[in-house]
Design a protein around this motif. Structure first.
Motif, PDB file in Angstrom:
ATOM      1  N   VAL A 194       6.674  -1.200  -0.274  1.00 59.12           N
ATOM      2  CA  VAL A 194       5.844  -2.103  -1.071  1.00 59.12           C
ATOM      3  C   VAL A 194       4.867  -2.798  -0.130  1.00 59.12           C
ATOM      4  CG1 VAL A 194       5.835  -4.079  -2.635  1.00 59.12           C
ATOM      5  CG2 VAL A 194       7.734  -2.461  -2.687  1.00 59.12           C
ATOM      6  N   VAL A 195       3.593  -2.760  -0.480  1.00 61.88           N
ATOM      7  CA  VAL A 195       2.545  -3.401   0.298  1.00 61.88           C
ATOM      8  C   VAL A 195       1.920  -4.470  -0.589  1.00 61.88           C
ATOM      9  CG1 VAL A 195       0.416  -3.066   1.593  1.00 61.88           C
ATOM     10  CG2 VAL A 195       2.095  -1.207   1.470  1.00 61.88           C
ATOM     11  N   LYS A 196       1.916  -5.722  -0.089  1.00 66.15           N
ATOM     12  CA  LYS A 196       1.369  -6.846  -0.855  1.00 66.15           C
ATOM     13  C   LYS A 196       0.366  -7.612  -0.009  1.00 66.15           C
ATOM     14  CE  LYS A 196       5.059  -8.192  -3.991  1.00 66.15           C
ATOM     15  NZ  LYS A 196       5.906  -9.318  -4.412  1.00 66.15           N
ATOM     16  N   SER A 197      -0.604  -8.203  -0.692  1.00 63.99           N
ATOM     17  CA  SER A 197      -1.588  -9.045  -0.039  1.00 63.99           C
ATOM     18  C   SER A 197      -2.053 -10.101  -1.040  1.00 63.99           C
ATOM     19  CB  SER A 197      -2.772  -8.198   0.423  1.00 63.99           C
ATOM     20  OG  SER A 197      -3.753  -9.015   1.001  1.00 63.99           O
ATOM     21  N   SER A 198      -2.574 -11.211  -0.532  1.00 66.56           N
ATOM     22  CA  SER A 198      -3.123 -12.225  -1.439  1.00 66.56           C
ATOM     23  C   SER A 198      -4.503 -11.802  -1.937  1.00 66.56           C
ATOM     24  CB  SER A 198      -3.194 -13.582  -0.739  1.00 66.56           C
ATOM     25  OG  SER A 198      -4.045 -13.504   0.380  1.00 66.56           O
ATOM     26  N   ASN A 199      -5.102 -10.796  -1.273  1.00 71.49           N
ATOM     27  CA  ASN A 199      -6.380 -10.224  -1.696  1.00 71.49           C
ATOM     28  C   ASN A 199      -6.139  -8.814  -2.220  1.00 71.49           C
ATOM     29  OD1 ASN A 199      -7.772 -12.480  -0.642  1.00 71.49           O
ATOM     30  ND2 ASN A 199      -7.702 -11.577   1.380  1.00 71.49           N
ATOM     31  N   ASN A 200      -7.125  -8.255  -2.904  1.00 71.29           N
ATOM     32  CA  ASN A 200      -7.013  -6.852  -3.320  1.00 71.29           C
ATOM     33  C   ASN A 200      -6.919  -5.987  -2.070  1.00 71.29           C
ATOM     34  OD1 ASN A 200      -7.179  -7.676  -5.948  1.00 71.29           O
ATOM     35  ND2 ASN A 200      -9.337  -7.197  -6.157  1.00 71.29           N
ATOM     36  N   LEU A 201      -6.075  -4.955  -2.116  1.00 70.77           N
ATOM     37  CA  LEU A 201      -5.734  -4.199  -0.922  1.00 70.77           C
ATOM     38  C   LEU A 201      -6.837  -3.293  -0.397  1.00 70.77           C
ATOM     39  CD1 LEU A 201      -2.052  -3.386  -1.785  1.00 70.77           C
ATOM     40  CD2 LEU A 201      -2.855  -4.669   0.179  1.00 70.77           C
ATOM     41  N   GLY A 202      -7.411  -2.457  -1.199  1.00 70.39           N
ATOM     42  CA  GLY A 202      -8.381  -1.479  -0.701  1.00 70.39           C
ATOM     43  C   GLY A 202      -7.676  -0.196  -0.309  1.00 70.39           C
ATOM     44  N   LYS A 203      -7.943   0.311   0.882  1.00 75.67           N
ATOM     45  CA  LYS A 203      -7.383   1.579   1.342  1.00 75.67           C
ATOM     46  C   LYS A 203      -6.061   1.333   2.076  1.00 75.67           C
ATOM     47  CE  LYS A 203      -8.907   5.658   3.879  1.00 75.67           C
ATOM     48  NZ  LYS A 203     -10.018   6.197   4.686  1.00 75.67           N
ATOM     49  N   VAL A 204      -5.013   2.065   1.675  1.00 76.58           N
ATOM     50  CA  VAL A 204      -3.698   1.952   2.294  1.00 76.58           C
ATOM     51  C   VAL A 204      -3.283   3.341   2.758  1.00 76.58           C
ATOM     52  CG1 VAL A 204      -1.285   1.315   1.946  1.00 76.58           C
ATOM     53  CG2 VAL A 204      -3.084   0.008   0.811  1.00 76.58           C
ATOM     54  N   GLU A 205      -2.905   3.442   4.044  1.00 77.64           N
ATOM     55  CA  GLU A 205      -2.517   4.729   4.614  1.00 77.64           C
ATOM     56  C   GLU A 205      -1.152   4.627   5.269  1.00 77.64           C
ATOM     57  OE1 GLU A 205      -6.923   6.405   5.760  1.00 77.64           O
ATOM     58  OE2 GLU A 205      -5.855   5.207   7.249  1.00 77.64           O
ATOM     59  N   LEU A 206      -0.375   5.709   5.164  1.00 74.04           N
ATOM     60  CA  LEU A 206       0.949   5.792   5.764  1.00 74.04           C
ATOM     61  C   LEU A 206       0.929   6.878   6.825  1.00 74.04           C
ATOM     62  CD1 LEU A 206       4.013   5.008   5.675  1.00 74.04           C
ATOM     63  CD2 LEU A 206       4.282   6.875   4.044  1.00 74.04           C
ATOM     64  N   TYR A 207       1.317   6.523   8.058  1.00 74.24           N
ATOM     65  CA  TYR A 207       1.352   7.444   9.190  1.00 74.24           C
ATOM     66  C   TYR A 207       2.764   7.533   9.738  1.00 74.24           C
ATOM     67  CZ  TYR A 207      -3.737   6.840   9.450  1.00 74.24           C
ATOM     68  OH  TYR A 207      -5.080   6.805   9.167  1.00 74.24           O
ATOM     69  N   ASP A 208       3.104   8.702  10.326  1.00 74.86           N
ATOM     70  CA  ASP A 208       4.352   8.770  11.080  1.00 74.86           C
ATOM     71  C   ASP A 208       4.057   8.303  12.501  1.00 74.86           C
ATOM     72  OD1 ASP A 208       3.165  10.919  12.394  1.00 74.86           O
ATOM     73  OD2 ASP A 208       4.466  12.435  11.504  1.00 74.86           O
ATOM     74  N   VAL A 209       5.083   8.231  13.366  1.00 71.02           N
ATOM     75  CA  VAL A 209       4.878   7.678  14.702  1.00 71.02           C
ATOM     76  C   VAL A 209       4.018   8.567  15.593  1.00 71.02           C
ATOM     77  CG1 VAL A 209       6.902   6.194  14.776  1.00 71.02           C
ATOM     78  CG2 VAL A 209       7.108   8.565  15.464  1.00 71.02           C
ATOM     79  N   SER A 210       3.859   9.827  15.251  1.00 74.89           N
ATOM     80  CA  SER A 210       2.996  10.704  16.041  1.00 74.89           C
ATOM     81  C   SER A 210       1.525  10.538  15.657  1.00 74.89           C
ATOM     82  CB  SER A 210       3.410  12.168  15.869  1.00 74.89           C
ATOM     83  OG  SER A 210       3.109  12.628  14.565  1.00 74.89           O
ATOM     84  N   GLY A 211       1.249   9.741  14.606  1.00 78.52           N
ATOM     85  CA  GLY A 211      -0.126   9.496  14.173  1.00 78.52           C
ATOM     86  C   GLY A 211      -0.596  10.398  13.051  1.00 78.52           C
ATOM     87  N   LYS A 212       0.306  11.219  12.527  1.00 79.45           N
ATOM     88  CA  LYS A 212      -0.047  12.120  11.430  1.00 79.45           C
ATOM     89  C   LYS A 212      -0.131  11.330  10.119  1.00 79.45           C
ATOM     90  CE  LYS A 212       1.641  16.118   8.901  1.00 79.45           C
ATOM     91  NZ  LYS A 212       2.786  17.020   8.725  1.00 79.45           N
ATOM     92  N   LEU A 213      -1.244  11.511   9.400  1.00 82.99           N
ATOM     93  CA  LEU A 213      -1.424  10.851   8.113  1.00 82.99           C
ATOM     94  C   LEU A 213      -0.493  11.501   7.086  1.00 82.99           C
ATOM     95  CD1 LEU A 213      -2.995   8.842   6.311  1.00 82.99           C
ATOM     96  CD2 LEU A 213      -4.635  10.672   5.907  1.00 82.99           C
ATOM     97  N   ILE A 214       0.368  10.703   6.470  1.00 82.78           N
ATOM     98  CA  ILE A 214       1.328  11.190   5.486  1.00 82.78           C
ATOM     99  C   ILE A 214       0.798  10.992   4.069  1.00 82.78           C
ATOM    100  CG2 ILE A 214       3.692  10.981   4.622  1.00 82.78           C
ATOM    101  CD1 ILE A 214       3.547  11.981   7.516  1.00 82.78           C
ATOM    102  N   LYS A 215       0.311   9.781   3.781  1.00 83.87           N
ATOM    103  CA  LYS A 215      -0.210   9.445   2.448  1.00 83.87           C
ATOM    104  C   LYS A 215      -1.391   8.509   2.588  1.00 83.87           C
ATOM    105  CE  LYS A 215       4.127   9.701  -0.066  1.00 83.87           C
ATOM    106  NZ  LYS A 215       4.895   9.203  -1.164  1.00 83.87           N
TER     107      LYS A 215
END
Length: 93
Positions: free
Chosen positions: A34-55
Protein backbone atom coordinates in the motif's frame (compact mmCIF):
# COMPACT_ATOMS: atom_id res chain seq x y z
CA UNK A 1 44.15 40.32 6.86
CA UNK A 2 41.48 40.64 9.55
CA UNK A 3 39.13 42.24 7.01
CA UNK A 4 39.57 39.21 4.72
CA UNK A 5 38.76 36.87 7.60
CA UNK A 6 35.59 38.83 8.44
CA UNK A 7 34.37 38.71 4.84
CA UNK A 8 34.87 34.93 4.80
CA UNK A 9 32.85 34.54 7.97
CA UNK A 10 29.84 36.32 6.42
CA UNK A 11 29.45 33.77 3.63
CA UNK A 12 26.02 32.36 2.88
CA UNK A 13 25.04 29.18 4.67
CA UNK A 14 23.36 26.22 3.03
CA UNK A 15 19.91 25.55 4.40
CA UNK A 16 16.95 23.26 4.12
CA UNK A 17 14.25 25.83 3.46
CA UNK A 18 11.24 24.23 1.88
CA UNK A 19 12.28 20.67 2.69
CA UNK A 20 9.90 18.91 5.01
CA UNK A 21 9.33 15.44 6.29
CA UNK A 22 8.28 12.95 3.64
CA UNK A 23 4.56 12.25 3.56
CA UNK A 24 5.09 9.16 1.41
CA UNK A 25 4.08 6.01 3.31
CA UNK A 26 4.52 2.38 2.21
CA UNK A 27 3.41 -0.76 4.06
CA UNK A 28 2.18 -4.29 3.44
CA UNK A 29 -1.44 -5.27 3.83
CA UNK A 30 -1.79 -9.02 3.31
CA UNK A 31 -0.76 -9.62 -0.32
CA UNK A 32 -0.45 -5.97 -1.37
CA UNK A 33 1.98 -3.12 -0.96
CA UNK A 34 0.00 0.00 0.00
CA UNK A 35 1.38 3.39 -1.03
CA UNK A 36 -0.15 6.50 0.56
CA UNK A 37 0.54 10.20 0.34
CA UNK A 38 -1.19 13.40 1.46
CA UNK A 39 -0.96 14.49 -2.21
CA UNK A 40 -2.07 12.65 -5.34
CA UNK A 41 0.59 10.05 -6.10
CA UNK A 42 1.34 10.23 -9.82
CA UNK A 43 3.72 7.54 -11.12
CA UNK A 44 4.48 4.59 -8.82
CA UNK A 45 7.08 1.97 -9.74
CA UNK A 46 8.14 -1.28 -8.07
CA UNK A 47 11.73 -2.52 -8.52
CA UNK A 48 13.60 -5.56 -7.24
CA UNK A 49 16.99 -5.07 -5.57
CA UNK A 50 18.85 -5.61 -8.85
CA UNK A 51 17.03 -2.56 -10.29
CA UNK A 52 14.67 -4.48 -12.56
CA UNK A 53 11.31 -2.76 -13.02
CA UNK A 54 8.58 -5.15 -11.83
CA UNK A 55 5.44 -2.98 -12.00
CA UNK A 56 4.55 0.56 -12.97
CA UNK A 57 1.26 2.38 -12.37
CA UNK A 58 -0.01 5.91 -12.72
CA UNK A 59 -2.52 7.06 -10.16
CA UNK A 60 -4.23 10.36 -9.48
CA UNK A 61 -5.43 9.11 -6.09
CA UNK A 62 -3.81 9.49 -2.67
CA UNK A 63 -3.57 5.71 -2.17
CA UNK A 64 -2.66 2.82 -4.44
CA UNK A 65 -2.30 -0.92 -3.88
CA UNK A 66 0.27 -3.01 -5.72
CA UNK A 67 -0.48 -6.74 -5.75
CA UNK A 68 2.59 -8.62 -4.51
CA UNK A 69 1.05 -12.09 -4.26
CA UNK A 70 3.14 -13.51 -7.12
CA UNK A 71 6.42 -11.87 -6.05
CA UNK A 72 9.23 -13.88 -4.48
CA UNK A 73 10.24 -13.10 -0.91
CA UNK A 74 12.89 -10.41 -0.73
CA UNK A 75 13.57 -6.68 -0.68
CA UNK A 76 11.81 -4.36 -3.12
CA UNK A 77 12.06 -0.65 -3.83
CA UNK A 78 9.00 1.51 -4.42
CA UNK A 79 9.57 4.77 -6.28
CA UNK A 80 6.94 7.51 -6.30
CA UNK A 81 7.20 10.47 -8.66
CA UNK A 82 4.89 13.47 -8.65
CA UNK A 83 5.51 16.90 -10.20
CA UNK A 84 9.26 16.28 -10.37
CA UNK A 85 9.44 15.20 -6.72
CA UNK A 86 10.89 11.67 -6.52
CA UNK A 87 10.86 9.57 -3.36
CA UNK A 88 11.86 5.95 -2.79
CA UNK A 89 11.26 3.45 -0.01
CA UNK A 90 12.48 -0.10 0.59
CA UNK A 91 10.02 -2.77 1.63
CA UNK A 92 10.39 -6.46 2.47
CA UNK A 93 8.05 -9.17 1.32
Amino acid sequence: MIADLKSCMKADVLGTDGIGKSDFLVYRDRNSFVVKSSNNLGKVELYDVSGKLIKSKISFEKEIRLDCDLLNSGVYIIKEENSGNIQTKKIIK
